[in-house]
Motif scaffolding. Structure first.
Motif, PDB file in Angstrom:
ATOM      1  N   LYS A   1       0.846  -1.186   0.000  1.00  0.00           N
ATOM      2  CA  LYS A   1       0.000   0.000   0.000  1.00  0.00           C
ATOM      3  C   LYS A   1       0.882   1.236   0.000  1.00  0.00           C
ATOM      4  O   LYS A   1       1.858   1.310   0.740  1.00  0.00           O
ATOM      5  N   SER A   2       0.521   2.181  -0.832  1.00  0.00           N
ATOM      6  CA  SER A   2       1.276   3.437  -0.842  1.00  0.00           C
ATOM      7  C   SER A   2       0.966   4.216   0.427  1.00  0.00           C
ATOM      8  O   SER A   2      -0.177   4.277   0.860  1.00  0.00           O
TER       9      SER A   2
ATOM     10  N   TYR B   1       7.444   3.955  -6.043  1.00  0.00           N
ATOM     11  CA  TYR B   1       7.215   3.385  -7.363  1.00  0.00           C
ATOM     12  C   TYR B   1       5.820   2.778  -7.314  1.00  0.00           C
ATOM     13  O   TYR B   1       5.505   2.000  -6.397  1.00  0.00           O
ATOM     14  N   LEU B   2       4.988   3.146  -8.275  1.00  0.00           N
ATOM     15  CA  LEU B   2       3.589   2.701  -8.244  1.00  0.00           C
ATOM     16  C   LEU B   2       3.327   1.645  -9.309  1.00  0.00           C
ATOM     17  O   LEU B   2       3.914   1.670 -10.387  1.00  0.00           O
TER      18      LEU B   2
ATOM     19  N   TYR C   1      -0.815  -0.169  -6.396  1.00  0.00           N
ATOM     20  CA  TYR C   1       0.064  -0.681  -5.354  1.00  0.00           C
ATOM     21  C   TYR C   1       1.310   0.200  -5.343  1.00  0.00           C
ATOM     22  O   TYR C   1       1.587   0.927  -6.285  1.00  0.00           O
ATOM     23  N   ALA C   2       2.080   0.080  -4.267  1.00  0.00           N
ATOM     24  CA  ALA C   2       3.394   0.723  -4.241  1.00  0.00           C
ATOM     25  C   ALA C   2       4.426  -0.362  -3.969  1.00  0.00           C
ATOM     26  O   ALA C   2       4.154  -1.320  -3.240  1.00  0.00           O
ATOM     27  N   LEU C   3       5.599  -0.221  -4.572  1.00  0.00           N
ATOM     28  CA  LEU C   3       6.698  -1.115  -4.217  1.00  0.00           C
ATOM     29  C   LEU C   3       7.274  -0.632  -2.885  1.00  0.00           C
ATOM     30  O   LEU C   3       7.266   0.568  -2.607  1.00  0.00           O
TER      31      LEU C   3
ATOM     32  N   ASP D   1      11.799   6.060  -5.449  1.00  0.00           N
ATOM     33  CA  ASP D   1      11.828   6.820  -6.707  1.00  0.00           C
ATOM     34  C   ASP D   1      12.382   8.218  -6.445  1.00  0.00           C
ATOM     35  O   ASP D   1      11.677   9.211  -6.536  1.00  0.00           O
ATOM     36  N   GLU D   2      13.655   8.260  -6.103  1.00  0.00           N
ATOM     37  CA  GLU D   2      14.329   9.532  -5.863  1.00  0.00           C
ATOM     38  C   GLU D   2      15.571   9.586  -6.731  1.00  0.00           C
ATOM     39  O   GLU D   2      15.992   8.577  -7.285  1.00  0.00           O
TER      40      GLU D   2
END
Length: 596
Positions: free
Chosen positions: A178-179, A187-188, A199-201, A229-230
């Motif tokens: 879950k994000s 990352y989605l 979903y989110a990784l 994701d940066e």
RNA sequence: GGAGUGGUAGUUCAGUUGGUUAGAACGCUGGCCUGUCAAGCCAGAGGUCGCGGGUUCAAGUCCCGUCCGCUCCGCCA
């Protein structure tokens, strides 16, 4: 003749031959590292992941083998059968197998190879672009190859230490999660079944490992992939491998002890280096004050001095006086060997080093005989004040003082950088030293000027110190957390904390972060619910395995310890990801590209 | 999002103040050679100077834009 692979099996790896094998028959496989054709005898260095062995092909009596050897080129994959013979006095001391060679009786080309785009050899300096595009060729190079042999070994030692010696269970957590707000960008992954939902990784399996504690697993470990994701750095990849740990019924001391045993084991097994335990510790506040950073490289000292109060209302040097009047601070880095720094360093190099951190300038003073100063600051400081400052910094003739005056964040960041710069310039960094450090007592929150709100410095499940709970409402900036980082040679190897195990405390923290009950429920409802069903006191830590391998292999980039790394723009040059997908896939996922 | 730096032969690089046919080393191809080991000797092939535009009689070189690699700042609970 017997055929290779089906009948003739490899007798041993190429790097493993020694004088003990002399007289023995041998079957070897590998890549042609180099061939030297003398018209008569042909030598082939045959490489595999363990090293090389030299093959010798004489024109007679094995005419066919010699004819085959005449055709081989670099990187062809070949098989050879022959006899191990001693090289007598004509040895090659550069390679471990240099005292023997294989007199070839049968030779076969298993696969030819195109000429590689760069030479597969140590010591090359090919640009990252080619190396990453042809990553499998780069990985054949011994100096890169050995990093992954080491990595495999470290992972096995890690599992053995925690699961066999300390009763941890190796458990897995979901990749599709879950994000959650806060923290790094996710990352989605779009859901096909649930239009418009994602979903989110995992950035880390933080909540799940705590749920394992609530599930009664007591001790959890996992070597898991995490995603953020940066933007990238030499020591940051978008996906990375973390050693994730969590333990029930523990205080920070217990965690330090387990981790110290672990790093001692790894450093001993991997490098033969015996760590001195317990490891050094330093409070965050002290690290910031003394080194200007929360991950100081303690292979050398060069501490900073805080001159703020000594200078207040007394210094005439304009820049300092102005900064102090505006509530800023003045700190200094004292360098005993001042003559190592030229006027050009002072005018150009040093300010350039500090500039990216916001320092508008770096003032300086050279210490001459009787403690007098020369340089721009000198005339703005009275003799009395100067003597006090000399005493404070412990100056001596020939020393150099670098001053930065600004708001604390700028002063600390720029002086921390200059400290490293000076440490390198003065050759103070012992390349064989291992300076481990626990940084403890991190603040619970940090204030974000842009958003005008508090953020959790570690993460929102971190437990404040019990005696600081009452400060939560009155003075959140003063609240210290039961959080700690493990720092090695100036690299943050990992961090963790004791977690909150009481739902009312957790609710208070969310409130301090400006999350309404409604928001907290939406984002973390299941977790808050779980906390109410009997949560043991627990805590843990996560270590960056890639960074640890970087340290153990003395690599300067994470790319040298991650088999298939991404570029700074998070692409894979080898497979060309990310890539566009066809309209059908968009449609199935109920999403469409944004028109630009 | 920003700063710096690099991009010239397969690779690593040189290329002066803008000026003849863009060079070297390694690699590659062919030949010679029975003790090399980054073999040696001889010969040869190999270039969209990242890409696009501009200035100029003339651009690898100057200007503008753009793409890519790397390092860093922001960002990374």
């Amino acid at each position: 003749m017997a055929s290779f692979i089906t009948e003739l099996k490899r007798s041993k790896y190429n790097g493993e031959f020694s004088t003990a094998d002399v007289g023995q028959p041998a079957v070897v496989f590998g890549w042609v590292q180099s061939y030297r054709d003398h018209g008569g005898v042909i030598f082939i260095d045959l490489r595999d992941r363990t090293g090389f062995v030299q093959l010798r092909c004489e024109p007679s009596p094995h005419l066919h083998a010699h004819a085959v050897a005449d055709t081989v080129r670099n990187e062809w994959v070949i098989a050879a059968r022959g006899t191990v013979i001693s090289r007598g006095t004509n040895i090659n001391p550069k390679i471990p197998t240099g005292e023997v060679e294989i007199a070839v009786e049968q030779l076969q080309v298993l696969t030819e190879a195109q000429t590689p785009p760069f030479e597969v050899r140590d010591g090359i300096d090919t640009n990252e672009n080619s190396r990453l595009t042809y990553r499998y060729l780069d990985l054949r190079r011994p100096e890169l190859n050995r990093n992954f042999v080491a990595r495999s070994r470290a992972m096995q030692l890690t599992r053995a230490y925690f699961t066999e010696k300390h009763g941890f269970l190796e458990l897995e957590t979901p990749i599709l999660m879950k994000s959650t707000p806060e923290g790094a960008r996710d990352y989605l992954v779009p859901s096909r079944v649930h239009p418009g939902q994602f979903y989110a990784l995992p950035q880390s399996p933080q909540q799940f490992k705590q749920l394992f504690m609530m599930s009664g697993m007591d001790r959890y470990m996992q070597i898991c992939r995490c995603f953020r994701d940066e933007d990238l750095r030499a020591d940051r990849q978008p996906e990375f491998t973390q050693l994730d740990l969590e333990m029930s019924f523990v205080c920070p001391e217990d965690i330090y002890q387990i981790l110290e045993g672990y790093v001692a084991e790894i450093w001993s097994q991997m490098l033969g280096y015996q760590l001195q335990l317990p490891l050094r510790r330093m409070a965050y506040a002290q690290a910031m004050d003394k080194y200007g950073c929360d991950k100081p490289d303690l292979r050398f000292d060069l501490p900073l001095s805080n001159l703020t109060e000594t200078l207040r209302d007394r210094v005439e040097f304009r820049v300092f006086a102005d900064v102090l009047a505006k509530g800023g601070i003045v700190k200094a880095l004292y360098l005993p060997q001042g003559d190592a720094f030229t006027r050009k360093d002072l005018d150009t190099t040093i300010p350039q080093e500090a500039a990216p951190f916001g320092a508008k300038g770096v003032a300086w003073a050279r210490v001459t005989a009787q403690g007098e100063w020369t340089g721009p600051v000198a005339k703005g400081v009275s003799a009395e004040l100067r003597n006090e400052l000399n005493a404070l910094m412990g100056t001596a003739e020939g020393g150099l003082i670098l001053f930065v005056a600004d708001k604390p964040a700028v002063v600390h960041a720029s002086l921390a950088r200059l400290r490293l710069f000076a440490g390198e310039r003065l050759n103070l960094i012992d390349k064989n030293a291992w300076a481990f450090l626990w940084v403890t007592d991190f603040p619970m929150f940090e204030f974000d000027e842009t958003d005008q709100r508090w953020y959790a410095m570690h993460h929102p499940f971190t437990s404040p110190r019990a005696d600081h709970l009452e400060l939560l409402d009155s003075n959140p900036g003063q609240v210290l957390a039961q959080a700690y980082d493990l720092v090695v040679n100036g690299t943050e190897l990992g961090g963790g904390s004791v977690r909150i195990h009481a739902s009312d405390v957790q609710a208070k923290i969310f409130a301090s972060l400006g999350l309404s009950d409604q928001e907290a429920k939406e984002k973390f409802g299941f977790f808050l619910e779980a906390l109410k069903f009997g949560t043991p006191p627990h805590g843990g830590i996560a270590l960056g395995m890639d960074r640890m391998m970087m340290l153990l292999t003395q690599s300067s980039s994470l790319r040298d310890v991650i088999a298939f790394p991404k570029t700074q723009k998070a692409t894979c040059l080898m497979s060309d990801s990310p890539n566009s997908v066809d309209d059908k896939q968009w449609a199935e996922l109920h999403i469409s590209p944004r028109r630009v």
